[in-house]
Design a protein around this motif. Structure first.
Motif, mmCIF file in Angstrom:
data_model
loop_
_atom_site.group_PDB
_atom_site.id
_atom_site.type_symbol
_atom_site.label_atom_id
_atom_site.label_comp_id
_atom_site.label_asym_id
_atom_site.label_seq_id
_atom_site.Cartn_x
_atom_site.Cartn_y
_atom_site.Cartn_z
ATOM 1 N N SER A 72 0.832 -1.202 0.000
ATOM 2 C CA SER A 72 0.000 0.000 0.000
ATOM 3 C C SER A 72 0.871 1.257 0.000
ATOM 4 C CB SER A 72 -0.936 -0.021 1.209
ATOM 5 O OG SER A 72 -1.791 1.094 1.204
ATOM 6 N N LEU A 73 1.913 1.267 0.821
ATOM 7 C CA LEU A 73 2.836 2.405 0.825
ATOM 8 C C LEU A 73 3.491 2.581 -0.548
ATOM 9 C CD1 LEU A 73 4.597 2.014 4.270
ATOM 10 C CD2 LEU A 73 3.389 4.052 3.488
ATOM 11 N N ALA A 74 3.908 1.466 -1.141
ATOM 12 C CA ALA A 74 4.607 1.519 -2.423
ATOM 13 C C ALA A 74 3.673 1.880 -3.574
ATOM 14 C CB ALA A 74 5.295 0.177 -2.700
ATOM 15 N N GLN A 75 2.469 1.307 -3.594
ATOM 16 C CA GLN A 75 1.587 1.479 -4.740
ATOM 17 C C GLN A 75 0.613 2.647 -4.591
ATOM 18 O OE1 GLN A 75 -0.257 -2.335 -5.426
ATOM 19 N NE2 GLN A 75 1.701 -3.364 -5.165
ATOM 20 N N LEU A 76 -0.019 2.772 -3.438
ATOM 21 C CA LEU A 76 -1.017 3.816 -3.258
ATOM 22 C C LEU A 76 -0.402 5.133 -2.774
ATOM 23 C CD1 LEU A 76 -3.960 1.794 -1.655
ATOM 24 C CD2 LEU A 76 -3.693 2.518 -4.040
ATOM 25 N N TYR A 77 0.538 5.056 -1.843
ATOM 26 C CA TYR A 77 1.158 6.274 -1.328
ATOM 27 C C TYR A 77 2.408 6.653 -2.112
ATOM 28 C CZ TYR A 77 0.584 9.718 2.334
ATOM 29 O OH TYR A 77 0.292 10.869 3.020
ATOM 30 N N GLN A 78 2.949 5.704 -2.866
ATOM 31 C CA GLN A 78 4.061 5.896 -3.799
ATOM 32 C C GLN A 78 5.313 6.472 -3.127
ATOM 33 O OE1 GLN A 78 1.673 8.257 -6.527
ATOM 34 N NE2 GLN A 78 1.544 6.517 -7.925
ATOM 35 N N VAL A 79 5.737 5.838 -2.018
ATOM 36 C CA VAL A 79 6.922 6.327 -1.312
ATOM 37 C C VAL A 79 8.044 5.291 -1.228
ATOM 38 C CG1 VAL A 79 5.750 8.095 0.058
ATOM 39 C CG2 VAL A 79 5.903 5.768 0.940
ATOM 40 N N SER A 80 8.049 4.329 -2.126
ATOM 41 C CA SER A 80 9.140 3.354 -2.114
ATOM 42 C C SER A 80 10.183 3.765 -3.146
ATOM 43 C CB SER A 80 8.603 1.949 -2.413
ATOM 44 O OG SER A 80 9.619 1.002 -2.159
ATOM 45 N N CYS A 81 11.208 2.943 -3.286
ATOM 46 C CA CYS A 81 12.269 3.186 -4.258
ATOM 47 C C CYS A 81 12.860 1.827 -4.653
ATOM 48 C CB CYS A 81 13.336 4.112 -3.673
ATOM 49 S SG CYS A 81 14.203 3.429 -2.255
ATOM 50 N N PRO A 82 13.604 1.777 -5.751
ATOM 51 C CA PRO A 82 14.157 0.494 -6.213
ATOM 52 C C PRO A 82 15.027 -0.214 -5.179
ATOM 53 C CG PRO A 82 14.341 2.141 -7.942
ATOM 54 C CD PRO A 82 13.868 2.860 -6.698
ATOM 55 N N GLU A 83 15.798 0.532 -4.392
ATOM 56 C CA GLU A 83 16.672 -0.079 -3.400
ATOM 57 C C GLU A 83 15.863 -0.830 -2.340
ATOM 58 O OE1 GLU A 83 18.687 3.750 -4.831
ATOM 59 O OE2 GLU A 83 16.665 3.101 -4.345
ATOM 60 N N ILE A 84 14.823 -0.195 -1.840
ATOM 61 C CA ILE A 84 13.966 -0.824 -0.828
ATOM 62 C C ILE A 84 13.261 -2.034 -1.423
ATOM 63 C CG2 ILE A 84 11.761 -0.496 0.407
ATOM 64 C CD1 ILE A 84 14.038 0.552 2.022
#
Length: 168
Positions: A72-84
């Motif tokens: 949800s953080l990665a897809q809906l809130y869009q706060v991830s990155c390739p490293e994570i």
């Protein structure tokens, strides 16, 4: 390999366009706002479910909820990155490779992004007997150094009773 970490609330992301229509205005802005709102709503639902899972000792459900929270953080809130995402994938792969009877006692629960996002940290709950092997695997890895310019650092913490207030 793709890991199925679907959770009870994942169908909320299908509601983004409907919520965006309710918000109105410029379409891409409305979709972004709808995604953020659905993350917050579903995170509250996941938190309630996680409390129930912890109280009942249901570690498998807790694992699913933590993974759904990360998605949800990665897809809906869009706060991830390739490293994570690369590190998370490797932790999930390790968890899959070492699982015992997964529905009974997972050795690794999570991981879920925490902190500020965009390269913050991942939290994983790791069986006490596996902590050393887990930290050695990632602290000694040069895989991330070659690809991303960093070596992950594992911080081991133990759960405590938390903050208590005593009247004088």
């Amino acid at each position: 390999a793709h890991f199925d970490v679907a959770a009870p609330f994942s169908d909320l992301k299908d509601q983004v366009k409907e919520v965006a229509n309710i918000i109105g205005g410029e379409v891409s802005r409305a979709i972004t706002l709808a995604q953020r709102a659905l993350h917050v709503i579903s995170e509250n639902l996941r938190l309630d479910a996680a409390v129930d899972a912890i109280r009942s000792g249901d570690l498998f459900t807790l694992h699913i909820l933590l993974n759904n929270a990360h998605d949800s953080l990665a897809q809906l809130y869009q706060v991830s990155c390739p490293e994570i995402e690369a590190l998370r994938f490797d932790i999930l792969e390790l968890a899959e490779n070492i699982k015992t009877s997964f529905r009974e006692q997972p050795l690794i629960i999570g991981p879920r992004m925490c902190g500020g996002g965009f390269g913050g940290s991942l939290i994983s709950l790791v069986c006490k007997d596996f902590v050393h092997s887990f930290t050695e695997r990632f602290n000694a890895s040069d895989k991330y150094k070659k690809q991303y310019g960093f070596v992950p650092t594992c911080f081991v913490a133990q759960i405590s009773n938390g903050l208590t207030v005593h009247e004088l």
